[in-house]
Design an enzyme around this catalytic site. Structure first.
Site, PDB file in Angstrom:
ATOM      1  N   HIS A   1       0.831  -1.204   0.000  1.00 13.04           N
ATOM      2  CA  HIS A   1       0.000   0.000   0.000  1.00 13.04           C
ATOM      3  C   HIS A   1       0.860   1.247   0.000  1.00 13.04           C
ATOM      4  O   HIS A   1       2.082   1.183   0.200  1.00 13.04           O
ATOM      5  CB  HIS A   1      -0.983  -0.010   1.177  1.00 13.04           C
ATOM      6  CG  HIS A   1      -0.372   0.043   2.537  1.00 13.04           C
ATOM      7  ND1 HIS A   1       0.597  -0.830   2.980  1.00 13.04           N
ATOM      8  CD2 HIS A   1      -0.592   0.887   3.580  1.00 13.04           C
ATOM      9  CE1 HIS A   1       0.927  -0.549   4.228  1.00 13.04           C
ATOM     10  NE2 HIS A   1       0.223   0.510   4.612  1.00 13.04           N
TER      11      HIS A   1
ATOM     12  N   HIS B   1       1.419   3.748   1.948  1.00 11.55           N
ATOM     13  CA  HIS B   1       1.892   4.468   3.129  1.00 11.55           C
ATOM     14  C   HIS B   1       3.414   4.550   3.000  1.00 11.55           C
ATOM     15  O   HIS B   1       4.070   3.584   2.598  1.00 11.55           O
ATOM     16  CB  HIS B   1       1.484   3.747   4.422  1.00 11.55           C
ATOM     17  CG  HIS B   1       0.088   4.109   4.872  1.00 11.55           C
ATOM     18  ND1 HIS B   1      -0.655   3.327   5.718  1.00 11.55           N
ATOM     19  CD2 HIS B   1      -0.681   5.185   4.567  1.00 11.55           C
ATOM     20  CE1 HIS B   1      -1.846   3.911   5.925  1.00 11.55           C
ATOM     21  NE2 HIS B   1      -1.873   5.034   5.225  1.00 11.55           N
TER      22      HIS B   1
ATOM     23  N   ASP C   1       6.018   4.366   4.819  1.00 15.91           N
ATOM     24  CA  ASP C   1       6.977   3.390   5.365  1.00 15.91           C
ATOM     25  C   ASP C   1       7.114   2.155   4.470  1.00 15.91           C
ATOM     26  O   ASP C   1       8.071   1.396   4.606  1.00 15.91           O
ATOM     27  CB  ASP C   1       6.631   2.998   6.824  1.00 15.91           C
ATOM     28  CG  ASP C   1       5.225   2.471   7.029  1.00 15.91           C
ATOM     29  OD1 ASP C   1       4.328   2.834   6.243  1.00 15.91           O
ATOM     30  OD2 ASP C   1       5.013   1.693   7.991  1.00 15.91           O
ATOM     31  N   HIS C   2       6.217   1.981   3.516  1.00 17.66           N
ATOM     32  CA  HIS C   2       6.265   0.790   2.649  1.00 17.66           C
ATOM     33  C   HIS C   2       6.792   1.080   1.241  1.00 17.66           C
ATOM     34  O   HIS C   2       7.032   0.158   0.479  1.00 17.66           O
ATOM     35  CB  HIS C   2       4.876   0.146   2.561  1.00 17.66           C
ATOM     36  CG  HIS C   2       4.409  -0.386   3.882  1.00 17.66           C
ATOM     37  ND1 HIS C   2       4.355  -1.737   4.168  1.00 17.66           N
ATOM     38  CD2 HIS C   2       4.027   0.250   5.013  1.00 17.66           C
ATOM     39  CE1 HIS C   2       3.939  -1.903   5.411  1.00 17.66           C
ATOM     40  NE2 HIS C   2       3.726  -0.708   5.946  1.00 17.66           N
TER      41      HIS C   2
ATOM     42  N   HIS D   1      -7.343  -2.078   5.999  1.00 21.39           N
ATOM     43  CA  HIS D   1      -6.431  -1.078   6.552  1.00 21.39           C
ATOM     44  C   HIS D   1      -7.083   0.287   6.362  1.00 21.39           C
ATOM     45  O   HIS D   1      -8.220   0.371   5.923  1.00 21.39           O
ATOM     46  CB  HIS D   1      -5.082  -1.191   5.831  1.00 21.39           C
ATOM     47  CG  HIS D   1      -3.960  -0.464   6.477  1.00 21.39           C
ATOM     48  ND1 HIS D   1      -3.741  -0.452   7.833  1.00 21.39           N
ATOM     49  CD2 HIS D   1      -2.940   0.289   5.946  1.00 21.39           C
ATOM     50  CE1 HIS D   1      -2.666   0.274   8.091  1.00 21.39           C
ATOM     51  NE2 HIS D   1      -2.169   0.740   6.959  1.00 21.39           N
TER      52      HIS D   1
ATOM     53  N   ASP E   1      -0.326  -3.989   5.809  1.00 22.32           N
ATOM     54  CA  ASP E   1      -0.850  -3.704   7.135  1.00 22.32           C
ATOM     55  C   ASP E   1      -2.339  -4.049   7.144  1.00 22.32           C
ATOM     56  O   ASP E   1      -3.045  -3.706   6.184  1.00 22.32           O
ATOM     57  CB  ASP E   1      -0.700  -2.224   7.455  1.00 22.32           C
ATOM     58  CG  ASP E   1       0.769  -1.750   7.446  1.00 22.32           C
ATOM     59  OD1 ASP E   1       1.668  -2.553   7.321  1.00 22.32           O
ATOM     60  OD2 ASP E   1       0.958  -0.530   7.566  1.00 22.32           O
TER      61      ASP E   1
ATOM     62  N   HIS F   1       6.509  -5.917  11.146  1.00 27.41           N
ATOM     63  CA  HIS F   1       5.827  -4.638  11.306  1.00 27.41           C
ATOM     64  C   HIS F   1       5.556  -4.404  12.799  1.00 27.41           C
ATOM     65  O   HIS F   1       4.416  -4.267  13.243  1.00 27.41           O
ATOM     66  CB  HIS F   1       4.517  -4.619  10.489  1.00 27.41           C
ATOM     67  CG  HIS F   1       4.026  -3.236  10.159  1.00 27.41           C
ATOM     68  ND1 HIS F   1       3.204  -2.537  10.986  1.00 27.41           N
ATOM     69  CD2 HIS F   1       4.243  -2.430   9.101  1.00 27.41           C
ATOM     70  CE1 HIS F   1       2.938  -1.359  10.441  1.00 27.41           C
ATOM     71  NE2 HIS F   1       3.557  -1.265   9.290  1.00 27.41           N
TER      72      HIS F   1
HETATM   73 ZN   LIG Z   1       3.051   0.212   7.814  1.00 29.29          ZN
HETATM   74 ZN   LIG Z   2      -0.101   1.346   6.592  1.00 26.96          ZN
END
Ligand SMILES: [Zn+2]
Ligand SMILES: [Zn+2]
Length: 321
Positions: free
Chosen positions: A76, A78, A80-81, A154, A225, A283
């Site tokens: 996804h 976000h 951090d990914h 999510h 997530d 995670h």
């Molecule tokens: Zn994450």
């Molecule tokens: Zn996320």
């Protein structure tokens, strides 16, 4: 600890599927955990799941070869990914890559990477084959395996993935073949290859009569997530290894629910319900410095649980007949 040390020499035994955790933190990195990414090596190819900032450094540290990278699968959008993607692609370009690279993820991944590279005037000359998915659907049709995706639960559209290896043909039961009048030699080989043969006395013997049942291929699921959900269960069904997010422990179940994440115990319940053989938790919120908290939370529901560490490597052995 043995498997972790082994990460430094990244050569996989023949036929092994290996999973190398490159980043196991959630949201922000810590001294010991980088941002989410995981490399799955099989048959000389590497599939990279998520690409948090710093992934390309971890990839090198793990001794993985960039030339083997075949597909990148993003869960996804976000940060951090995905924030490791532009840097990784630029390094591949500087490294002289010419072979195609698959990049798969939810709608918007193409825009994100094209806009970033354009703004940086970073030209990627190798074929970057971008496909966007909302699932459930097949994402990659590889040689001897497939990857499917499903939408998880999510705060934004997030895809979970499962890699399914093709079944191996069953072994030839030589004793049965002999009993049916098949002579040792080339006829046995043809039966093994799935053909029908005619014996010396004119009888037709089919492969079905003499081959043992096919051996199921390995299955590895990647769910992060997400809240625990039916899609996680479907992806994890009968998996050899379920890699599941575990942002929190049960004492913060409310946080997990509000933020669209899972607790270690919820991940363990999914693993147990799905009949998975092994669970790796990743995670992990930076609030947890000791993996024991996550392990204890999951372990009573699903004992075959590991709390993944950065550069830890897990081998998924072949299933036996
Ligand atoms: Zn994450
Ligand atoms: Zn996320």
């Amino acid at each position: 600890m043995g498997e972790r040390t082994a990460a430094l020499s990244a050569r996989a035994p023949a036929g092994a599927i290996q999973v190398t955790f490159l980043g196991t933190s959630a949201g922000i990195p810590t001294e010991t955990r980088g941002l989410p990414s995981l490399a799955l090596s099989l048959g000389g190819e590497i599939l990279l799941f998520d690409c948090g900032e710093g992934t390309q450094i971890q990839f090198r540290r793990a001794g993985l070869r960039p030339g083997r990278l075949a597909h990148i699968l993003i869960s996804h959008l976000h940060g951090d990914h995905v924030l490791g993607l532009p840097g990784l692609l630029m390094s591949l370009q500087l490294g002289g890559r010419t072979q195609p690279l698959g990049l798969h993820g939810p709608p918007g991944i193409g825009d994100f990477i094209r806009a970033t590279l354009e703004r940086l005037a970073a030209h990627v000359a190798f074929p970057l084959e971008i496909t966007e998915h909302s699932g459930p659907e097949r994402v990659v049709h590889g040689s001897g395996y497939e990857v499917e995706c499903r939408p998880l639960e999510h705060r934004i559209l997030c895809l979970g993935y499962a890699l399914q290896e093709a079944p191996r043909p069953g072994a030839l039961d030589v004793a049965v073949a002999r009993r049916l009048g098949v002579a040792d030699g080339p006829l046995m080989g043809r039966l093994k290859a799935g053909e029908s043969v005619t014996t010396a006395d004119g009888r037709v013997v089919t492969a079905r009569e003499v081959l043992r049942p096919p051996v199921p291929g390995r299955r590895i699921a990647y769910c992060t997530d997400t809240r625990p959900c039916p899609a996680c269960l479907a992806l994890a069904r009968d998996a050899d290894l379920l890699i599941h997010e575990s942002t929190f422990t049960s004492d913060r179940a409310e946080d997990a629910q509000q933020k669209g994440h899972s607790t270690a115990a919820e991940a363990a319940a999914i693993a147990a319900q799905a009949g998975a053989r092994r669970l790796a938790l990743t995670h992990i919120s930076p609030r947890y410095q000791d993996p024991e908290a996550q392990r204890a939370d999951a372990g009573c529901l699903f004992p075959a649980t590991v709390v993944a560490a950065d550069l830890q490597r897990l081998t998924v052995p072949k299933r036996v007949a």
